[in-house]
Design a protein around this motif. Structure first.
Motif, PDB file in Angstrom:
ATOM      1  N   PRO A 174       0.788  -1.339   0.082  1.00  0.00           N
ATOM      2  CA  PRO A 174       0.002   0.056  -0.082  1.00  0.00           C
ATOM      3  C   PRO A 174       0.881   1.362  -0.001  1.00  0.00           C
ATOM      4  O   PRO A 174       0.411   2.326  -0.468  1.00  0.00           O
ATOM      5  CB  PRO A 174      -0.810  -0.210   1.107  1.00  0.00           C
ATOM      6  CG  PRO A 174      -0.809  -1.567   1.515  1.00  0.00           C
ATOM      7  CD  PRO A 174       0.514  -2.148   1.018  1.00  0.00           C
ATOM      8  N   ALA A 179       0.948   2.235  -5.735  1.00  0.00           N
ATOM      9  CA  ALA A 179      -0.474   1.577  -5.348  1.00  0.00           C
ATOM     10  C   ALA A 179      -1.179   2.726  -4.891  1.00  0.00           C
ATOM     11  O   ALA A 179      -2.178   2.951  -4.866  1.00  0.00           O
ATOM     12  CB  ALA A 179      -0.067   0.845  -4.086  1.00  0.00           C
ATOM     13  N   LEU A 249      -3.853  -9.755   0.586  1.00  0.00           N
ATOM     14  CA  LEU A 249      -4.862  -8.831  -0.315  1.00  0.00           C
ATOM     15  C   LEU A 249      -5.757  -8.501   0.665  1.00  0.00           C
ATOM     16  O   LEU A 249      -6.519  -7.428   0.792  1.00  0.00           O
ATOM     17  CB  LEU A 249      -5.437  -9.479  -1.663  1.00  0.00           C
ATOM     18  CG  LEU A 249      -4.162  -9.488  -2.850  1.00  0.00           C
ATOM     19  CD1 LEU A 249      -4.700 -10.473  -3.807  1.00  0.00           C
ATOM     20  CD2 LEU A 249      -4.004  -8.330  -3.265  1.00  0.00           C
ATOM     21  N   GLY A 252      -4.918  -6.171   3.464  1.00  0.00           N
ATOM     22  CA  GLY A 252      -4.669  -5.110   2.976  1.00  0.00           C
ATOM     23  C   GLY A 252      -3.025  -4.869   3.077  1.00  0.00           C
ATOM     24  O   GLY A 252      -2.282  -3.963   2.880  1.00  0.00           O
ATOM     25  N   VAL A 255      -1.972  -4.797  -2.402  1.00  0.00           N
ATOM     26  CA  VAL A 255      -3.173  -3.973  -3.300  1.00  0.00           C
ATOM     27  C   VAL A 255      -2.849  -4.385  -4.683  1.00  0.00           C
ATOM     28  O   VAL A 255      -1.606  -4.526  -5.215  1.00  0.00           O
ATOM     29  CB  VAL A 255      -3.113  -2.413  -2.996  1.00  0.00           C
ATOM     30  CG1 VAL A 255      -3.513  -2.430  -1.387  1.00  0.00           C
ATOM     31  CG2 VAL A 255      -2.051  -1.864  -3.409  1.00  0.00           C
TER      32      VAL A 255
END
Length: 296
Positions: A174, A179, A249, A252, A255
């Motif tokens: 992330p 991302a 995924l 989190g 991503v």
């Protein structure tokens, strides 16, 4: 040791049968022998050792303290000899002692070990030498290296059965700049960032249909787990196997990247073995069928 043992595995096996079945008559029936031959084998064993191994307890014959201690040491030898005899019969009947199996590390582990577990129950005398490889194709792997292989299957590969289609997803951590992009990513944007690639260290770099997206700097990892961790840490982005990053995924930790095209790559895995050998060694065909079986 300067002399050969005077007791025999057969005598120890008869003693074990007497104990397990509760008496000489019961052991004789289980071993399909006469009761006198069973009694004789135990008597000779006790004479050789110079110690009483059994004592009567009601209608049963039970181990003495010495007998229990000695039989406990002999039982692994009995089991090992039985296993060797079973392997010998398998060899005499054309069976295989060891199967060399190559499997791409992308092949799902639950499916692999379900197959191996079922195989071990069916063929306990056969040893499996399993080697995992990374992104190796059937074409570049000599047939002499394996008895059975599950590797990357090139389009039109001969004598190959497709048994799995593994999706690789373009992902990043992330915190990675890709991302956090607010728009669809293009090839030029990707090329300015470090990408991870899963490949064996000695493997040649062969152009493929995805080469359009494979520009820029690359870190090559010879382990899928290492490649995943590198992406988790935000060091790079890459295409990773969906079944191995699903939890990341959901949590989190990774991503999916929004690419203009090519966000998902499909890696076909093919099964190959010598069908002529399988006719002689049924274990090869059996393991092949188990690996090819689809998950329910």
């Amino acid at each position: 040791m300067d002399h050969l043992p005077h007791s025999t595995i057969e005598q120890w096996g008869v003693l074990r049968a007497v104990v397990e079945h509760g008496g000489f008559a019961q052991a004789a029936a289980a071993l399909h022998r006469s009761q006198s031959s069973v009694s004789y084998a135990v008597a000779r064993l006790q004479e050789t050792l110079g110690v009483a191994l059994l004592e009567p307890q009601g209608r049963r014959a039970v181990l003495t303290e010495a007998g229990a201690a000695l039989l406990a040491e002999a039982m692994p030898l009995i089991d090992e000899l039985a296993r060797l005899e079973e392997r010998g019969r398998a060899i005499a009947g054309g069976g295989s002692v060891r199967l060399r199996v190559l499997v791409d590390t992308l092949f799902p582990k639950p499916r692999l070990f379900d197959a191996l577990e079922a195989f071990a129950l069916r063929y306990p005398q056969v040893e499996v030498s399993l080697c995992e490889v990374v992104h190796r194709t059937l074409q570049e792997t000599p047939d002499a290296e394996y008895d059975l292989a599950v590797l990357l299957a090139e389009p039109g590969a001969r004598w190959t059965t497709l048994i799995a289609d593994m999706p690789l997803l373009a992902v990043a951590a992330p915190v990675h700049p890709l991302a956090q992009a607010q728009h669809t990513l293009t090839r030029i944007m990707l090329s300015s960032h470090l990408r991870v690639e899963m490949r064996e260290a000695e493997a040649a770099i062969v152009p493929n249909a995805n080469s359009l997206w494979e520009e820029g700097r690359v870190w090559r990892m010879n382990s899928v787990e290492t490649a995943i961790e590198a992406v988790r840490r935000g060091l790079c982005y890459g295409w990773l196997p969906h079944h191995m990053i699903e939890a990341d995924l959901d949590a989190g930790r990774l991503v999916r990247l929004q690419l203009a095209s090519g966000a998902v790559r499909h890696i076909p895995l093919g099964l190959r073995f010598d069908s002529d050998s399988a006719g002689v060694i049924p274990a090869i065909a059996a393991l092949a069928a188990l690996l090819a079986a689809k998950e329910e």
